[in-house]
Design a protein around this motif. Structure first.
Motif, PDB file in Angstrom:
ATOM      1  N   ARG A 124       0.819  -1.202   0.000  1.00  0.00           N
ATOM      2  CA  ARG A 124       0.000   0.000   0.000  1.00  0.00           C
ATOM      3  C   ARG A 124       0.860   1.261   0.000  1.00  0.00           C
ATOM      4  O   ARG A 124       1.752   1.408   0.829  1.00  0.00           O
ATOM      5  N   SER A 126       1.880   5.154   0.693  1.00  0.00           N
ATOM      6  CA  SER A 126       1.602   6.066   1.802  1.00  0.00           C
ATOM      7  C   SER A 126       0.740   7.226   1.299  1.00  0.00           C
ATOM      8  O   SER A 126       0.517   7.386   0.095  1.00  0.00           O
ATOM      9  N   LEU A 127       0.263   8.030   2.234  1.00  0.00           N
ATOM     10  CA  LEU A 127      -0.547   9.200   1.850  1.00  0.00           C
ATOM     11  C   LEU A 127       0.263  10.169   1.006  1.00  0.00           C
ATOM     12  O   LEU A 127      -0.259  10.782   0.071  1.00  0.00           O
ATOM     13  N   TYR A 128       1.564  10.303   1.341  1.00  0.00           N
ATOM     14  CA  TYR A 128       2.427  11.172   0.535  1.00  0.00           C
ATOM     15  C   TYR A 128       2.542  10.643  -0.890  1.00  0.00           C
ATOM     16  O   TYR A 128       2.492  11.406  -1.864  1.00  0.00           O
ATOM     17  N   GLN A 129       2.708   9.326  -1.016  1.00  0.00           N
ATOM     18  CA  GLN A 129       2.801   8.729  -2.344  1.00  0.00           C
ATOM     19  C   GLN A 129       1.517   8.943  -3.136  1.00  0.00           C
ATOM     20  O   GLN A 129       1.561   9.248  -4.334  1.00  0.00           O
ATOM     21  N   LYS A 304       8.534   3.202   0.584  1.00  0.00           N
ATOM     22  CA  LYS A 304       9.317   2.383   1.500  1.00  0.00           C
ATOM     23  C   LYS A 304      10.444   1.714   0.734  1.00  0.00           C
ATOM     24  O   LYS A 304      10.233   1.170  -0.329  1.00  0.00           O
TER      25      LYS A 304
END
Length: 316
Positions: A124, A126-129, A304
Protein backbone atom coordinates in the motif's frame (compact mmCIF):
# COMPACT_ATOMS: atom_id res chain seq x y z
CA UNK A 1 38.81 -6.80 -2.18
CA UNK A 2 36.51 -4.37 -0.41
CA UNK A 3 37.13 -1.74 -3.07
CA UNK A 4 36.29 -4.26 -5.81
CA UNK A 5 33.05 -5.22 -4.05
CA UNK A 6 32.17 -1.56 -3.63
CA UNK A 7 32.76 -0.93 -7.33
CA UNK A 8 30.56 -3.91 -8.23
CA UNK A 9 27.76 -2.49 -6.08
CA UNK A 10 27.54 0.41 -8.53
CA UNK A 11 27.08 -1.87 -11.56
CA UNK A 12 23.25 -2.00 -11.37
CA UNK A 13 23.09 1.80 -11.22
CA UNK A 14 25.52 2.20 -14.13
CA UNK A 15 23.43 -0.33 -16.06
CA UNK A 16 20.31 1.71 -15.31
CA UNK A 17 21.96 4.93 -16.48
CA UNK A 18 23.20 3.27 -19.67
CA UNK A 19 19.77 1.78 -20.36
CA UNK A 20 18.01 5.10 -19.74
CA UNK A 21 20.41 6.97 -22.02
CA UNK A 22 19.89 4.55 -24.89
CA UNK A 23 16.11 4.53 -24.43
CA UNK A 24 16.14 8.33 -24.25
CA UNK A 25 17.34 8.65 -27.85
CA UNK A 26 15.15 5.77 -29.04
CA UNK A 27 12.06 7.98 -29.25
CA UNK A 28 13.89 10.32 -31.62
CA UNK A 29 15.04 7.45 -33.86
CA UNK A 30 11.55 5.95 -33.80
CA UNK A 31 10.08 9.27 -34.88
CA UNK A 32 12.68 9.49 -37.67
CA UNK A 33 11.88 6.00 -38.96
CA UNK A 34 8.13 6.67 -38.89
CA UNK A 35 8.62 9.47 -41.41
CA UNK A 36 9.04 6.70 -44.02
CA UNK A 37 8.00 3.28 -42.65
CA UNK A 38 4.74 2.20 -41.01
CA UNK A 39 4.76 1.57 -37.24
CA UNK A 40 4.44 -2.22 -37.67
CA UNK A 41 7.23 -2.35 -40.28
CA UNK A 42 9.61 -0.41 -38.07
CA UNK A 43 8.95 -2.64 -35.05
CA UNK A 44 9.23 -5.82 -37.15
CA UNK A 45 12.57 -4.80 -38.68
CA UNK A 46 13.88 -3.71 -35.30
CA UNK A 47 13.26 -6.93 -33.43
CA UNK A 48 14.22 -9.20 -36.31
CA UNK A 49 17.64 -7.56 -36.32
CA UNK A 50 17.79 -7.73 -32.50
CA UNK A 51 16.95 -11.46 -32.49
CA UNK A 52 19.63 -12.27 -35.05
CA UNK A 53 22.22 -10.16 -33.24
CA UNK A 54 21.66 -11.82 -29.86
CA UNK A 55 21.65 -15.25 -31.57
CA UNK A 56 25.05 -14.51 -33.13
CA UNK A 57 26.38 -13.64 -29.67
CA UNK A 58 25.18 -17.05 -28.46
CA UNK A 59 26.54 -18.96 -31.48
CA UNK A 60 30.00 -17.48 -31.02
CA UNK A 61 29.98 -18.23 -27.29
CA UNK A 62 29.95 -14.61 -26.19
CA UNK A 63 26.81 -15.21 -24.10
CA UNK A 64 25.69 -18.36 -22.28
CA UNK A 65 22.13 -19.70 -22.16
CA UNK A 66 20.67 -22.48 -20.05
CA UNK A 67 16.91 -23.15 -20.18
CA UNK A 68 17.12 -26.84 -19.24
CA UNK A 69 14.44 -27.81 -16.71
CA UNK A 70 13.08 -24.26 -16.44
CA UNK A 71 9.51 -23.13 -16.96
CA UNK A 72 9.51 -20.68 -19.89
CA UNK A 73 5.86 -19.63 -19.63
CA UNK A 74 6.59 -16.69 -17.28
CA UNK A 75 9.08 -15.39 -19.86
CA UNK A 76 6.46 -15.62 -22.61
CA UNK A 77 4.03 -13.62 -20.46
CA UNK A 78 6.76 -11.10 -19.69
CA UNK A 79 7.65 -10.81 -23.40
CA UNK A 80 4.01 -10.33 -24.35
CA UNK A 81 3.79 -7.44 -21.91
CA UNK A 82 7.06 -5.96 -23.16
CA UNK A 83 8.27 -5.75 -25.90
CA UNK A 84 5.11 -6.82 -27.79
CA UNK A 85 2.23 -4.87 -26.20
CA UNK A 86 4.49 -2.05 -25.03
CA UNK A 87 6.00 -1.30 -28.43
CA UNK A 88 2.68 -1.41 -30.25
CA UNK A 89 1.43 1.29 -27.90
CA UNK A 90 4.69 3.23 -27.80
CA UNK A 91 5.28 3.34 -31.57
CA UNK A 92 1.74 4.44 -32.34
CA UNK A 93 1.99 6.91 -29.46
CA UNK A 94 5.11 8.48 -31.01
CA UNK A 95 3.37 8.52 -34.40
CA UNK A 96 0.43 10.53 -33.08
CA UNK A 97 2.32 12.80 -30.64
CA UNK A 98 6.08 13.46 -30.71
CA UNK A 99 9.26 11.92 -29.36
CA UNK A 100 9.59 14.57 -26.63
CA UNK A 101 6.02 14.10 -25.37
CA UNK A 102 6.39 10.33 -25.56
CA UNK A 103 9.44 10.48 -23.34
CA UNK A 104 7.57 12.69 -20.94
CA UNK A 105 4.72 10.19 -20.64
CA UNK A 106 7.17 7.33 -20.03
CA UNK A 107 8.18 9.14 -16.83
CA UNK A 108 4.93 7.81 -15.38
CA UNK A 109 6.25 4.23 -15.33
CA UNK A 110 7.55 4.41 -11.71
CA UNK A 111 4.15 5.74 -10.65
CA UNK A 112 2.40 2.89 -12.48
CA UNK A 113 4.77 0.37 -10.86
CA UNK A 114 3.85 1.71 -7.42
CA UNK A 115 0.13 1.50 -8.23
CA UNK A 116 0.37 -2.06 -9.59
CA UNK A 117 2.49 -3.14 -6.63
CA UNK A 118 -0.37 -2.02 -4.39
CA UNK A 119 -2.79 -4.21 -6.36
CA UNK A 120 -0.72 -7.32 -7.03
CA UNK A 121 1.91 -7.26 -4.27
CA UNK A 122 -0.33 -5.72 -1.59
CA UNK A 123 2.18 -2.92 -1.03
CA UNK A 124 0.00 0.00 0.00
CA UNK A 125 1.34 3.44 -0.94
CA UNK A 126 1.60 6.07 1.80
CA UNK A 127 -0.55 9.20 1.85
CA UNK A 128 2.43 11.17 0.53
CA UNK A 129 2.80 8.73 -2.34
CA UNK A 130 -0.91 8.99 -3.16
CA UNK A 131 -0.57 12.77 -3.31
CA UNK A 132 2.38 12.64 -5.69
CA UNK A 133 0.74 9.94 -7.83
CA UNK A 134 -2.26 12.25 -8.16
CA UNK A 135 0.07 15.14 -9.03
CA UNK A 136 1.67 13.15 -11.87
CA UNK A 137 -1.67 12.04 -13.25
CA UNK A 138 -2.94 15.62 -13.05
CA UNK A 139 0.10 16.77 -15.03
CA UNK A 140 -0.71 14.29 -17.79
CA UNK A 141 -4.39 15.27 -17.75
CA UNK A 142 -3.42 18.94 -18.01
CA UNK A 143 -1.25 18.32 -21.07
CA UNK A 144 -3.97 16.23 -22.72
CA UNK A 145 -6.62 18.87 -21.99
CA UNK A 146 -4.50 21.74 -23.29
CA UNK A 147 -3.50 19.72 -26.35
CA UNK A 148 -7.18 19.30 -27.14
CA UNK A 149 -7.79 23.02 -26.64
CA UNK A 150 -4.81 24.17 -28.68
CA UNK A 151 -5.08 21.42 -31.36
CA UNK A 152 -1.41 21.67 -32.32
CA UNK A 153 -1.11 18.64 -34.59
CA UNK A 154 -1.12 16.26 -31.64
CA UNK A 155 -3.83 13.62 -31.42
CA UNK A 156 -5.44 12.72 -28.09
CA UNK A 157 -5.39 9.08 -29.21
CA UNK A 158 -1.60 9.32 -29.06
CA UNK A 159 -1.78 9.88 -25.31
CA UNK A 160 -4.10 6.89 -24.96
CA UNK A 161 -1.53 4.72 -26.72
CA UNK A 162 1.22 6.07 -24.47
CA UNK A 163 -0.79 5.35 -21.33
CA UNK A 164 -1.12 1.77 -22.58
CA UNK A 165 2.68 1.68 -22.99
CA UNK A 166 3.15 2.92 -19.42
CA UNK A 167 0.89 0.22 -17.96
CA UNK A 168 2.46 -2.60 -19.99
CA UNK A 169 5.96 -1.42 -18.99
CA UNK A 170 4.89 -1.45 -15.34
CA UNK A 171 3.64 -5.05 -15.66
CA UNK A 172 6.94 -5.95 -17.32
CA UNK A 173 8.97 -4.46 -14.45
CA UNK A 174 7.16 -6.61 -11.89
CA UNK A 175 7.32 -9.78 -14.04
CA UNK A 176 10.99 -9.28 -14.90
CA UNK A 177 11.85 -8.85 -11.24
CA UNK A 178 10.18 -12.17 -10.43
CA UNK A 179 11.71 -13.94 -13.45
CA UNK A 180 15.21 -12.91 -12.34
CA UNK A 181 14.90 -15.51 -9.56
CA UNK A 182 15.25 -18.30 -12.12
CA UNK A 183 16.74 -16.75 -15.26
CA UNK A 184 19.83 -14.66 -15.93
CA UNK A 185 19.39 -11.19 -17.51
CA UNK A 186 20.69 -12.42 -20.88
CA UNK A 187 18.36 -15.46 -20.83
CA UNK A 188 15.39 -13.15 -20.28
CA UNK A 189 16.58 -10.80 -23.02
CA UNK A 190 17.08 -13.66 -25.52
CA UNK A 191 13.48 -14.89 -25.15
CA UNK A 192 12.15 -11.34 -25.30
CA UNK A 193 13.92 -10.57 -28.58
CA UNK A 194 12.79 -13.76 -30.36
CA UNK A 195 9.24 -13.57 -29.04
CA UNK A 196 8.98 -10.00 -30.30
CA UNK A 197 10.66 -10.79 -33.65
CA UNK A 198 8.27 -13.65 -34.43
CA UNK A 199 5.18 -11.78 -33.20
CA UNK A 200 5.81 -8.50 -35.00
CA UNK A 201 6.99 -10.01 -38.28
CA UNK A 202 3.92 -12.28 -38.41
CA UNK A 203 1.68 -9.27 -37.79
CA UNK A 204 3.55 -7.20 -40.38
CA UNK A 205 3.40 -10.01 -42.94
CA UNK A 206 -0.35 -10.45 -42.42
CA UNK A 207 -0.85 -6.69 -42.73
CA UNK A 208 1.12 -6.51 -45.99
CA UNK A 209 -0.72 -9.48 -47.51
CA UNK A 210 -4.07 -7.95 -46.53
CA UNK A 211 -3.10 -4.74 -48.31
CA UNK A 212 -1.96 -6.64 -51.42
CA UNK A 213 1.73 -5.75 -51.08
CA UNK A 214 4.15 -8.28 -52.66
CA UNK A 215 6.27 -10.29 -50.20
CA UNK A 216 9.32 -9.63 -52.38
CA UNK A 217 9.21 -5.97 -51.25
CA UNK A 218 9.19 -6.90 -47.55
CA UNK A 219 12.56 -5.25 -46.83
CA UNK A 220 12.37 -2.47 -49.42
CA UNK A 221 12.07 0.35 -46.88
CA UNK A 222 15.44 -0.67 -45.41
CA UNK A 223 17.12 0.74 -48.54
CA UNK A 224 16.17 4.21 -47.25
CA UNK A 225 18.73 5.52 -44.76
CA UNK A 226 15.91 7.22 -42.81
CA UNK A 227 14.68 3.72 -41.96
CA UNK A 228 17.98 1.81 -41.91
CA UNK A 229 19.70 4.07 -39.37
CA UNK A 230 16.78 3.96 -36.87
CA UNK A 231 16.49 0.17 -37.31
CA UNK A 232 20.22 -0.28 -36.58
CA UNK A 233 20.01 1.90 -33.47
CA UNK A 234 16.73 0.43 -32.23
CA UNK A 235 17.61 -3.17 -33.12
CA UNK A 236 21.13 -3.31 -31.67
CA UNK A 237 21.43 -0.65 -28.99
CA UNK A 238 17.85 -0.02 -27.89
CA UNK A 239 16.83 -3.69 -27.97
CA UNK A 240 19.72 -6.04 -27.22
CA UNK A 241 22.05 -3.76 -25.24
CA UNK A 242 19.45 -1.64 -23.41
CA UNK A 243 17.21 -4.56 -22.47
CA UNK A 244 20.16 -6.57 -21.19
CA UNK A 245 21.16 -3.59 -19.03
CA UNK A 246 17.55 -3.18 -17.87
CA UNK A 247 17.14 -6.87 -17.00
CA UNK A 248 20.47 -6.79 -15.17
CA UNK A 249 19.37 -3.76 -13.13
CA UNK A 250 16.03 -5.43 -12.34
CA UNK A 251 17.85 -8.58 -11.19
CA UNK A 252 19.81 -6.54 -8.63
CA UNK A 253 17.42 -3.78 -7.57
CA UNK A 254 13.77 -3.66 -6.45
CA UNK A 255 11.43 -2.98 -9.40
CA UNK A 256 10.25 0.33 -7.97
CA UNK A 257 13.83 1.50 -7.51
CA UNK A 258 15.03 0.36 -10.94
CA UNK A 259 12.06 2.04 -12.65
CA UNK A 260 13.23 5.46 -11.42
CA UNK A 261 15.75 5.50 -14.28
CA UNK A 262 12.76 6.31 -16.51
CA UNK A 263 13.26 9.88 -15.23
CA UNK A 264 16.61 10.09 -17.03
CA UNK A 265 15.03 8.61 -20.16
CA UNK A 266 12.46 11.38 -20.04
CA UNK A 267 15.01 14.18 -19.75
CA UNK A 268 17.12 12.84 -22.63
CA UNK A 269 14.14 12.18 -24.92
CA UNK A 270 12.67 15.65 -24.36
CA UNK A 271 16.02 17.38 -24.98
CA UNK A 272 16.69 15.28 -28.09
CA UNK A 273 13.23 15.91 -29.50
CA UNK A 274 13.45 19.66 -29.04
CA UNK A 275 17.08 20.23 -30.09
CA UNK A 276 17.59 17.62 -32.81
CA UNK A 277 14.10 17.00 -34.19
CA UNK A 278 13.05 20.65 -33.62
CA UNK A 279 9.79 19.50 -32.08
CA UNK A 280 7.43 22.08 -30.61
CA UNK A 281 7.30 22.31 -26.82
CA UNK A 282 4.68 24.72 -25.50
CA UNK A 283 4.14 26.43 -22.16
CA UNK A 284 1.58 23.87 -21.00
CA UNK A 285 4.04 21.06 -21.78
CA UNK A 286 6.52 22.68 -19.37
CA UNK A 287 3.93 23.02 -16.58
CA UNK A 288 2.70 19.46 -17.11
CA UNK A 289 6.30 18.17 -17.22
CA UNK A 290 7.12 19.82 -13.90
CA UNK A 291 4.02 18.27 -12.30
CA UNK A 292 4.85 14.82 -13.70
CA UNK A 293 8.52 14.85 -12.68
CA UNK A 294 7.80 16.20 -9.18
CA UNK A 295 5.11 13.54 -8.82
CA UNK A 296 7.49 10.80 -9.93
CA UNK A 297 10.20 12.05 -7.55
CA UNK A 298 7.79 12.23 -4.62
CA UNK A 299 6.29 8.80 -5.32
CA UNK A 300 9.73 7.22 -5.03
CA UNK A 301 11.18 9.47 -2.33
CA UNK A 302 8.37 8.72 0.09
CA UNK A 303 8.15 5.07 -0.86
CA UNK A 304 9.32 2.38 1.50
CA UNK A 305 12.80 1.14 0.64
CA UNK A 306 12.33 -2.57 -0.03
CA UNK A 307 15.05 -5.16 0.10
CA UNK A 308 16.11 -6.95 -3.08
CA UNK A 309 14.39 -10.32 -3.55
CA UNK A 310 17.67 -11.98 -4.44
CA UNK A 311 21.24 -11.38 -3.49
CA UNK A 312 24.16 -11.13 -5.87
CA UNK A 313 25.23 -14.65 -4.98
CA UNK A 314 21.86 -16.05 -6.10
CA UNK A 315 22.00 -14.62 -9.61
CA UNK A 316 23.47 -16.52 -12.54
Amino acid sequence: MLNLERIKSYYPYLAGIGMASIFGFSFMFTSMGLDVASPMELIAYRFLLAAFMITLLWVFGIIKLNYRGKNLWPLFLLSLSEPVVYFIFETYGVKYTSSSLSGLMIALIPVAVTALAAVFLKERPSLYQLFFILLSVTGVAFIIFMTGVESRNTSIIGFVYLLGAVLSAAFYSILARKSSLEFSPIEITFVMMWFAAISFNLLNLIDRLAKGYPISDYFRDLTDYRVLIPVLYLGVLSSVVAYFLNNYALSKLPASQASVFANLTTVISVIAGITIRREAFYWYHIIGAIMILIGVWGTNYFGKVSQPIISSEETH
